[in-house]
Motif scaffolding. Structure first.
Motif, PDB file in Angstrom:
ATOM      1  N   GLY A   9      98.750 -22.207   3.487  1.00 28.33           N
ATOM      2  CA  GLY A   9      98.053 -22.178   4.767  1.00 28.33           C
ATOM      3  C   GLY A   9      96.828 -21.274   4.728  1.00 28.33           C
ATOM      4  N   GLY A  10      96.001 -21.415   5.753  1.00 27.76           N
ATOM      5  CA  GLY A  10      94.800 -20.593   5.837  1.00 27.76           C
ATOM      6  C   GLY A  10      93.843 -21.161   6.854  1.00 27.76           C
ATOM      7  N   VAL A  11      92.613 -20.648   6.806  1.00 26.73           N
ATOM      8  CA  VAL A  11      91.561 -21.090   7.722  1.00 26.73           C
ATOM      9  C   VAL A  11      90.674 -22.093   6.994  1.00 26.73           C
ATOM     10  CG1 VAL A  11      89.657 -20.390   9.190  1.00 26.73           C
ATOM     11  CG2 VAL A  11      91.635 -18.866   8.918  1.00 26.73           C
ATOM     12  N   VAL A  12      90.399 -23.205   7.636  1.00 29.59           N
ATOM     13  CA  VAL A  12      89.587 -24.258   7.023  1.00 29.59           C
ATOM     14  C   VAL A  12      88.695 -24.868   8.100  1.00 29.59           C
ATOM     15  CG1 VAL A  12      91.392 -25.996   7.366  1.00 29.59           C
ATOM     16  CG2 VAL A  12      89.673 -26.329   5.568  1.00 29.59           C
ATOM     17  N   GLN A  13      87.525 -25.312   7.700  1.00 30.49           N
ATOM     18  CA  GLN A  13      86.589 -25.914   8.653  1.00 30.49           C
ATOM     19  C   GLN A  13      86.976 -27.355   8.970  1.00 30.49           C
ATOM     20  OE1 GLN A  13      82.876 -25.356   6.513  1.00 30.49           O
ATOM     21  NE2 GLN A  13      82.358 -23.572   7.778  1.00 30.49           N
ATOM     22  N   PRO A  14      86.638 -27.836  10.147  1.00 26.86           N
ATOM     23  CA  PRO A  14      86.892 -29.240  10.476  1.00 26.86           C
ATOM     24  C   PRO A  14      86.254 -30.171   9.452  1.00 26.86           C
ATOM     25  CG  PRO A  14      86.241 -28.032  12.441  1.00 26.86           C
ATOM     26  CD  PRO A  14      86.043 -27.094  11.282  1.00 26.86           C
ATOM     27  N   GLY A  15      87.014 -31.229   9.112  1.00 30.19           N
ATOM     28  CA  GLY A  15      86.528 -32.199   8.136  1.00 30.19           C
ATOM     29  C   GLY A  15      86.885 -31.876   6.706  1.00 30.19           C
ATOM     30  N   ARG A  16      87.335 -30.638   6.451  1.00 28.96           N
ATOM     31  CA  ARG A  16      87.683 -30.246   5.094  1.00 28.96           C
ATOM     32  C   ARG A  16      89.143 -30.574   4.789  1.00 28.96           C
ATOM     33  NH1 ARG A  16      83.407 -26.981   3.113  1.00 28.96           N
ATOM     34  NH2 ARG A  16      84.455 -27.232   1.098  1.00 28.96           N
ATOM     35  N   SER A  17      89.560 -30.239   3.573  1.00 29.72           N
ATOM     36  CA  SER A  17      90.916 -30.548   3.118  1.00 29.72           C
ATOM     37  C   SER A  17      91.684 -29.275   2.802  1.00 29.72           C
ATOM     38  CB  SER A  17      90.867 -31.424   1.861  1.00 29.72           C
ATOM     39  OG  SER A  17      90.208 -32.651   2.121  1.00 29.72           O
ATOM     40  N   LEU A  18      93.006 -29.422   2.817  1.00 35.92           N
ATOM     41  CA  LEU A  18      93.881 -28.298   2.466  1.00 35.92           C
ATOM     42  C   LEU A  18      95.195 -28.866   1.955  1.00 35.92           C
ATOM     43  CD1 LEU A  18      93.767 -25.146   2.714  1.00 35.92           C
ATOM     44  CD2 LEU A  18      95.122 -25.400   4.806  1.00 35.92           C
ATOM     45  N   GLY A  19      95.807 -28.162   1.018  1.00 37.72           N
ATOM     46  CA  GLY A  19      97.096 -28.588   0.494  1.00 37.72           C
ATOM     47  C   GLY A  19      98.159 -27.549   0.734  1.00 37.72           C
ATOM     48  N   LEU A  20      99.322 -28.000   1.184  1.00 35.45           N
ATOM     49  CA  LEU A  20     100.463 -27.117   1.391  1.00 35.45           C
ATOM     50  C   LEU A  20     101.532 -27.421   0.349  1.00 35.45           C
ATOM     51  CD1 LEU A  20     100.915 -27.361   5.288  1.00 35.45           C
ATOM     52  CD2 LEU A  20      99.437 -25.822   3.971  1.00 35.45           C
ATOM     53  N   SER A  85      90.398 -34.531   6.009  1.00 34.32           N
ATOM     54  CA  SER A  85      89.696 -34.763   7.289  1.00 34.32           C
ATOM     55  C   SER A  85      90.335 -33.974   8.423  1.00 34.32           C
ATOM     56  CB  SER A  85      89.697 -36.261   7.617  1.00 34.32           C
ATOM     57  OG  SER A  85      89.109 -37.009   6.581  1.00 34.32           O
ATOM     58  N   LEU A  86      90.525 -32.694   8.192  1.00 32.62           N
ATOM     59  CA  LEU A  86      91.240 -31.871   9.167  1.00 32.62           C
ATOM     60  C   LEU A  86      90.467 -31.756  10.476  1.00 32.62           C
ATOM     61  CD1 LEU A  86      92.720 -29.262   6.745  1.00 32.62           C
ATOM     62  CD2 LEU A  86      94.037 -30.552   8.437  1.00 32.62           C
ATOM     63  N   ARG A  87      91.218 -31.698  11.549  1.00 34.03           N
ATOM     64  CA  ARG A  87      90.670 -31.604  12.904  1.00 34.03           C
ATOM     65  C   ARG A  87      91.152 -30.302  13.545  1.00 34.03           C
ATOM     66  NH1 ARG A  87      92.960 -37.644  14.452  1.00 34.03           N
ATOM     67  NH2 ARG A  87      91.585 -38.846  13.031  1.00 34.03           N
TER      68      ARG A  87
END
Lengths: 116, 107
Positions: A9-20, A85-87
């Motif tokens: 987890g963490g802070v990410v900008q809208p439209g970016r990706s992240l993996g858990l 595509s995080l929102r």
């Protein structure tokens, strides 16, 4: 004893990706379906996705379908959630959970914050 | 998707009270329903599965009933540690769906 430990987890900008990731121990990981459930700040629980014990079958909530991908590596006893595509509305604590009789064991959760 | 309507959304009660929380499914779900307790900052914990089966380690003051579309969670005599938020979850089909939660507060 059964343990599920989420990370990524963490802070990410809208439209970016992240993996858990969710590291499992204390049980035969390859025998159980696994789920992701999330909880937005101050809100209720929302089911996100499930993967069958062998990884062949996957189902998603409509709110994440086409953007999130659940996967697992039974050789590493690890569950994953790839989020694209995080929102802003994806901001939540994400829990992994084992499906025994219902969701019988849960991790402690990892916070994902989507913000510019 | 199956809608789970939980009521009440909040409830004030005293230690020793008997309380009941209900969940109604938008279609029949047999007995494919569970109940969870969540305390602030903690992960949910399973209390009841298959509508009426008590999860191992859960105190016997918790009980569940119902089948089809209407379900109840009953706490027979509230203890201080029971003040928390409770959720139902249907596992009849995908997508699984939770009720919106019931916050149980001390009167």
């Amino acid at each position: 004893q059964v343990q599920l430990v989420e990370s990524g987890g963490g802070v990410v900008q809208p439209g970016r990706s992240l993996g858990l990731s969710c590291a499992a121990s204390g049980f035969t990981f390859s025998s159980y379906a696994m789920h992701w459930v999330r909880q937005a700040p101050g809100k209720g629980l929302e089911w996100v996705a499930v993967i069958s014990y062998d990884g062949r079958n996957k189902y998603y909530a409509d709110s994440v379908k086409g953007r999130f991908t659940i996967s697992r590596d039974n050789s590493k006893n690890t569950l994953y959630l790839r989020m694209n595509s995080l929102r802003v509305e994806d901001t939540a604590v994400y829990y992994c959970a084992r499906e025994g009789e219902q969701l019988d064991y849960w991790g402690q959760g990892t916070l994902v914050t989507v913000s510019s | 998707a199956i809608q789970m309507t939980q009521s009440p959304s909040s409830l004030s009660a005293s230690v020793g009270d008997r309380v009941t929380i209900t969940c109604r499914a938008s279609q029949g779900i047999r007995n494919d329903l569970g109940w969870y307790q969540q305390k602030p900052g903690k992960a949910p914990q399973l209390l009841i599965y298959a509508a009426s089966s008590l999860q191992s380690g859960v105190p016997s003051r918790f009980s569940g009933s119902g089948s089809g579309t209407d379900f109840t969670l009953t706490i027979s005599s509230l203890q201080p540690e029971d003040f928390a938020t409770y959720y139902c979850l249907q596992d009849y089909n995908y997508p699984y769906t939770f009720g919106q939660g019931t916050k149980l507060e001390i009167k």
